[in-house]
Write an enzyme that holds these catalytic residues in place. Structure first.
Site, PDB file in Angstrom:
ATOM      1  N   GLY A  54      -1.401  -7.086 -11.847  1.00 52.64           N
ATOM      2  CA  GLY A  54      -0.541  -5.904 -11.722  1.00 52.64           C
ATOM      3  C   GLY A  54      -0.218  -5.553 -10.271  1.00 52.64           C
ATOM      4  O   GLY A  54      -0.525  -6.323  -9.351  1.00 52.64           O
TER       5      GLY A  54
ATOM      6  N   ILE B  14      -1.273  -3.095  -8.060  1.00 49.73           N
ATOM      7  CA  ILE B  14      -2.363  -2.922  -7.091  1.00 49.73           C
ATOM      8  C   ILE B  14      -3.263  -4.148  -7.093  1.00 49.73           C
ATOM      9  O   ILE B  14      -3.628  -4.677  -6.038  1.00 49.73           O
ATOM     10  CB  ILE B  14      -3.168  -1.623  -7.368  1.00 49.73           C
ATOM     11  CG1 ILE B  14      -2.236  -0.401  -7.316  1.00 49.73           C
ATOM     12  CG2 ILE B  14      -4.308  -1.478  -6.352  1.00 49.73           C
ATOM     13  CD1 ILE B  14      -2.908   0.931  -7.557  1.00 49.73           C
TER      14      ILE B  14
ATOM     15  N   ASP C 206      -6.291 -10.739 -16.629  1.00 46.13           N
ATOM     16  CA  ASP C 206      -5.245  -9.804 -17.056  1.00 46.13           C
ATOM     17  C   ASP C 206      -4.818 -10.186 -18.466  1.00 46.13           C
ATOM     18  O   ASP C 206      -4.874 -11.364 -18.826  1.00 46.13           O
ATOM     19  CB  ASP C 206      -4.035  -9.913 -16.091  1.00 46.13           C
ATOM     20  CG  ASP C 206      -3.284  -8.603 -15.978  1.00 46.13           C
ATOM     21  OD1 ASP C 206      -2.736  -8.166 -17.004  1.00 46.13           O
ATOM     22  OD2 ASP C 206      -3.253  -8.027 -14.879  1.00 46.13           O
TER      23      ASP C 206
ATOM     24  N   PHE D  97      -9.175  -2.632 -12.660  1.00 45.74           N
ATOM     25  CA  PHE D  97      -7.848  -1.999 -12.650  1.00 45.74           C
ATOM     26  C   PHE D  97      -7.239  -1.924 -14.046  1.00 45.74           C
ATOM     27  O   PHE D  97      -6.315  -1.144 -14.259  1.00 45.74           O
ATOM     28  CB  PHE D  97      -6.857  -2.821 -11.808  1.00 45.74           C
ATOM     29  CG  PHE D  97      -7.150  -2.844 -10.341  1.00 45.74           C
ATOM     30  CD1 PHE D  97      -6.961  -1.722  -9.564  1.00 45.74           C
ATOM     31  CD2 PHE D  97      -7.614  -4.005  -9.736  1.00 45.74           C
ATOM     32  CE1 PHE D  97      -7.228  -1.749  -8.204  1.00 45.74           C
ATOM     33  CE2 PHE D  97      -7.879  -4.039  -8.376  1.00 45.74           C
ATOM     34  CZ  PHE D  97      -7.687  -2.906  -7.606  1.00 45.74           C
TER      35      PHE D  97
ATOM     36  N   SER E  69      -8.096   7.982  -9.218  1.00 48.85           N
ATOM     37  CA  SER E  69      -6.834   8.559  -8.762  1.00 48.85           C
ATOM     38  C   SER E  69      -7.046   9.979  -8.257  1.00 48.85           C
ATOM     39  O   SER E  69      -7.902  10.717  -8.756  1.00 48.85           O
ATOM     40  CB  SER E  69      -5.869   8.580  -9.945  1.00 48.85           C
ATOM     41  OG  SER E  69      -4.787   9.419  -9.677  1.00 48.85           O
TER      42      SER E  69
ATOM     43  N   TYR F  43      -4.017  10.560 -19.626  1.00 49.49           N
ATOM     44  CA  TYR F  43      -4.188   9.544 -18.563  1.00 49.49           C
ATOM     45  C   TYR F  43      -5.163  10.061 -17.506  1.00 49.49           C
ATOM     46  O   TYR F  43      -6.144   9.386 -17.152  1.00 49.49           O
ATOM     47  CB  TYR F  43      -2.827   9.212 -17.926  1.00 49.49           C
ATOM     48  CG  TYR F  43      -2.973   8.586 -16.553  1.00 49.49           C
ATOM     49  CD1 TYR F  43      -3.355   7.256 -16.424  1.00 49.49           C
ATOM     50  CD2 TYR F  43      -2.776   9.342 -15.391  1.00 49.49           C
ATOM     51  CE1 TYR F  43      -3.532   6.690 -15.166  1.00 49.49           C
ATOM     52  CE2 TYR F  43      -2.951   8.781 -14.135  1.00 49.49           C
ATOM     53  CZ  TYR F  43      -3.327   7.465 -14.028  1.00 49.49           C
ATOM     54  OH  TYR F  43      -3.520   6.908 -12.790  1.00 49.49           O
TER      55      TYR F  43
ATOM     56  N   LYS G  59      -9.197   8.897 -16.266  1.00 54.80           N
ATOM     57  CA  LYS G  59      -9.708   8.626 -14.911  1.00 54.80           C
ATOM     58  C   LYS G  59     -10.997   9.427 -14.685  1.00 54.80           C
ATOM     59  O   LYS G  59     -11.976   8.911 -14.135  1.00 54.80           O
ATOM     60  CB  LYS G  59      -8.668   8.980 -13.846  1.00 54.80           C
ATOM     61  CG  LYS G  59      -7.461   8.054 -13.834  1.00 54.80           C
ATOM     62  CD  LYS G  59      -7.848   6.628 -13.410  1.00 54.80           C
ATOM     63  CE  LYS G  59      -6.695   5.652 -13.446  1.00 54.80           C
ATOM     64  NZ  LYS G  59      -7.105   4.252 -13.420  1.00 54.80           N
TER      65      LYS G  59
ATOM     66  N   PHE H 115      -4.252   8.082  -3.561  1.00 49.25           N
ATOM     67  CA  PHE H 115      -3.188   9.088  -3.536  1.00 49.25           C
ATOM     68  C   PHE H 115      -1.925   8.401  -4.081  1.00 49.25           C
ATOM     69  O   PHE H 115      -1.975   7.879  -5.175  1.00 49.25           O
ATOM     70  CB  PHE H 115      -3.148   9.753  -2.154  1.00 49.25           C
ATOM     71  CG  PHE H 115      -4.311  10.732  -2.072  1.00 49.25           C
ATOM     72  CD1 PHE H 115      -5.627  10.276  -2.026  1.00 49.25           C
ATOM     73  CD2 PHE H 115      -4.104  12.100  -2.203  1.00 49.25           C
ATOM     74  CE1 PHE H 115      -6.706  11.150  -2.086  1.00 49.25           C
ATOM     75  CE2 PHE H 115      -5.182  12.979  -2.258  1.00 49.25           C
ATOM     76  CZ  PHE H 115      -6.475  12.508  -2.200  1.00 49.25           C
TER      77      PHE H 115
ATOM     78  N   ASN I 229       7.887   6.855 -11.201  1.00 53.20           N
ATOM     79  CA  ASN I 229       7.448   7.185  -9.838  1.00 53.20           C
ATOM     80  C   ASN I 229       8.615   7.200  -8.853  1.00 53.20           C
ATOM     81  O   ASN I 229       9.622   6.543  -9.049  1.00 53.20           O
ATOM     82  CB  ASN I 229       6.377   6.202  -9.367  1.00 53.20           C
ATOM     83  CG  ASN I 229       5.122   6.309 -10.204  1.00 53.20           C
ATOM     84  OD1 ASN I 229       4.768   5.383 -10.913  1.00 53.20           O
ATOM     85  ND2 ASN I 229       4.461   7.448 -10.159  1.00 53.20           N
TER      86      ASN I 229
ATOM     87  N   ARG J 253       9.652  19.088 -12.423  1.00 57.97           N
ATOM     88  CA  ARG J 253       9.126  18.260 -13.511  1.00 57.97           C
ATOM     89  C   ARG J 253       7.828  18.915 -13.984  1.00 57.97           C
ATOM     90  O   ARG J 253       6.923  19.162 -13.166  1.00 57.97           O
ATOM     91  CB  ARG J 253       8.853  16.853 -12.977  1.00 57.97           C
ATOM     92  CG  ARG J 253       8.342  15.872 -14.018  1.00 57.97           C
ATOM     93  CD  ARG J 253       8.305  14.447 -13.487  1.00 57.97           C
ATOM     94  NE  ARG J 253       7.277  14.244 -12.462  1.00 57.97           N
ATOM     95  CZ  ARG J 253       6.993  13.074 -11.911  1.00 57.97           C
ATOM     96  NH1 ARG J 253       7.696  11.993 -12.260  1.00 57.97           N
ATOM     97  NH2 ARG J 253       6.056  12.959 -10.991  1.00 57.97           N
TER      98      ARG J 253
HETATM   99  N1  UDP Z   1       9.755  12.725  -7.965  1.00 57.53           N
HETATM  100  C1  UDP Z   1      11.108  13.049  -7.927  1.00 57.53           C
HETATM  101  N2  UDP Z   1      11.970  12.263  -8.629  1.00 57.53           N
HETATM  102  C2  UDP Z   1      11.579  11.171  -9.347  1.00 57.53           C
HETATM  103  C3  UDP Z   1      10.206  10.844  -9.386  1.00 57.53           C
HETATM  104  C4  UDP Z   1       9.311  11.643  -8.682  1.00 57.53           C
HETATM  105  O1  UDP Z   1      11.490  14.039  -7.291  1.00 57.53           O
HETATM  106  O2  UDP Z   1      12.425  10.524  -9.982  1.00 57.53           O
HETATM  107  C5  UDP Z   1       8.798  13.541  -7.209  1.00 57.53           C
HETATM  108  C6  UDP Z   1       7.715  14.191  -8.069  1.00 57.53           C
HETATM  109  O3  UDP Z   1       8.182  15.436  -8.543  1.00 57.53           O
HETATM  110  C7  UDP Z   1       6.559  14.319  -7.077  1.00 57.53           C
HETATM  111  C8  UDP Z   1       6.756  13.116  -6.143  1.00 57.53           C
HETATM  112  O4  UDP Z   1       8.108  12.697  -6.319  1.00 57.53           O
HETATM  113  O5  UDP Z   1       6.698  15.496  -6.335  1.00 57.53           O
HETATM  114  C9  UDP Z   1       5.823  11.953  -6.464  1.00 57.53           C
HETATM  115  O6  UDP Z   1       5.938  11.662  -7.834  1.00 57.53           O
HETATM  116  P1  UDP Z   1       5.349  10.336  -8.476  1.00 57.53           P
HETATM  117  O7  UDP Z   1       5.691  10.360  -9.942  1.00 57.53           O
HETATM  118  O8  UDP Z   1       5.791   9.145  -7.690  1.00 57.53           O
HETATM  119  O9  UDP Z   1       3.772  10.455  -8.256  1.00 57.53           O
HETATM  120  P2  UDP Z   1       2.743  11.636  -8.669  1.00 57.53           P
HETATM  121  O10 UDP Z   1       2.445  12.374  -7.405  1.00 57.53           O
HETATM  122  O11 UDP Z   1       3.370  12.467  -9.729  1.00 57.53           O
HETATM  123  O12 UDP Z   1       1.558  10.878  -9.140  1.00 57.53           O
END
Ligand code: UDP
Length: 339
Positions: free
Chosen positions: A11, A13, A32, A81, A125, A150, A154, A179, A200, A296
């Site tokens: 994967g 990571i 895997d 992982f 995480s 999820y 963790k 992070f 993400n 979100r």
């Molecule tokens: N985010 C965004 N638009 C996207 C995906 C993520 O604005 O299409 C923002 C999300 O609200 C957060 C940051 O990007 O503030 C990181 O989000 P991600 O899902 O990558 O990681 P998380 O911190 O949620 O694990």
């Protein structure tokens, strides 16, 4: 030479960690079940290293198969992982997450224990910290109740490891709390390969830039932060992989101070969503199509790491700049698109 089993090693990571381990002199067995990735990254790993690696197609939910793997190789340490990782899907189908993520880890620890492998590293995480106003978070910061199945897996897996270390003589455990891992290997031979619409931020950005997605939605610009968008600690994937080498080496060399240790893996620097977008545009010399969208649900306003403990104990520190990391993410996306 010590041998490390990397479960979920094909994967995002796991593949970067495999490269760094081999380049640091470890034998690596990649395992895997390819349930959530294809062979692209495993092949990329072999290209980077210029040789073939042992690959075992194993589902760690199969206890007998997990045991057979530890019987086949002499494994000094295992990095686990292999797990599902989509927050939204875990809310929709919690049994899939509890079933897979917990069972596979229990099987890995049982098999490791049965075959004298005493060093277990768990891929955790920063999600375990939840929403907190005491920033940056240290390893001692209290964990908040998980907001998704999820996240709960963790926390529970951390607890499983802690309890096993306490109960079973000789077993050592390290949990690394990541992070936000982003970017790709500088070779552009391995990187993140999300299935379907990326959840993400960085893969969504790169896919928008390449034209696979129309427009990036920035989720909320009314947060109590300097520019109103959320703050996160974006950690380069190669830097993150190197933290695993430092942690495994600490374990196999017998340098742990406690039998169960936890380390944050971040940069210690908060970056806003808007800053990330403008930095991506600047370093890659392009304009991104984006709009401001509603918040979100479930997002925390801000979180970043206190990295002092990792620096002192692991002798590890993030070194790649955000510019380099975002350039690598774009190089990988272009490579995937054949550009
Ligand atoms: N985010 C965004 N638009 C996207 C995906 C993520 O604005 O299409 C923002 C999300 O609200 C957060 C940051 O990007 O503030 C990181 O989000 P991600 O899902 O990558 O990681 P998380 O911190 O949620 O694990």
């Amino acid at each position: 030479m010590k041998t490390v089993l990397v479960s979920g090693g094909a994967g995002y990571i796991g593949s970067h960690v495999t490269v760094e381990l081999v380049q640091s002199g470890y034998n690596v067995v990649v395992a895997d079940n390819f349930s959530n990735c294809d062979r692209t990254c495993f092949e990329g790993v072999q290209k980077i290293l210029g040789r073939e690696l042992p690959l075992e197609v194993v589902d760690f939910c199969d206890a007998a198969a997990s045991d057979a793997l530890f019987a086949k190789y002499h494994i000094d340490a295992v990095i686990h992982f292999a797990a599902f990782k989509a927050v939204g899907e875990s809310v929709a189908d919690p049994l899939k997450y509890y079933g897979n993520n917990l069972e596979s880890f229990v099987n890995v620890i049982s098999a490791a224990r049965a075959h004298g492998c005493n060093n277990i590293l768990f891929s955790s995480s920063a999600t375990v910290y939840g929403e907190t106003d005491k920033l940056p978070v240290t390893e001692q910061s209290e964990r908040q109740p998980a907001t998704s199945p999820y996240g709960n897996t963790k926390q529970i897996c951390e607890d499983i490891l802690r309890d096993c270390v306490k109960a079973y003589e000789g077993i050592h455990g390290i949990a690394l709390r990541y992070f936000n891992p982003i970017g790709a290997h500088p070779s552009a031979l391995i990187g993140e390969l999300p299935r379907g619409v990326p959840a993400n931020l960085v893969p969504y950005i790169t896919q928008t830039a390449i034209g696979k997605r129309e427009c990036l939605s920035i989720f909320g610009n009314d947060y109590p932060t300097p520019d109103g968008t959320c703050l996160r600690d974006y950690i380069d994937i190669v830097d993150l992989a190197k933290a695993h080498v430092a942690a495994v080496t600490r374990m196999v060399d017998g340098r742990m101070k406690l039998d169960y240790e936890i380390f944050n893996v971040g940069t210690g620097k908060p970056v806003s969503v808007m800053e990330l977008v403008t930095t991506f545009e600047k370093v890659n010399n392009l304009k991104l199509n984006y709009r401001i969208a509603p918040r979100r649900p479930g997002d925390v306003t801000a979180i970043w790491a206190d990295t002092a403990v990792g620096e002192k104990e692991l002798g590890w520190k993030a070194t790649r700049t955000l510019d380099e990391t975002l350039a690598s993410a774009w190089a990988w996306e272009k490579k995937l698109a054949g550009k």
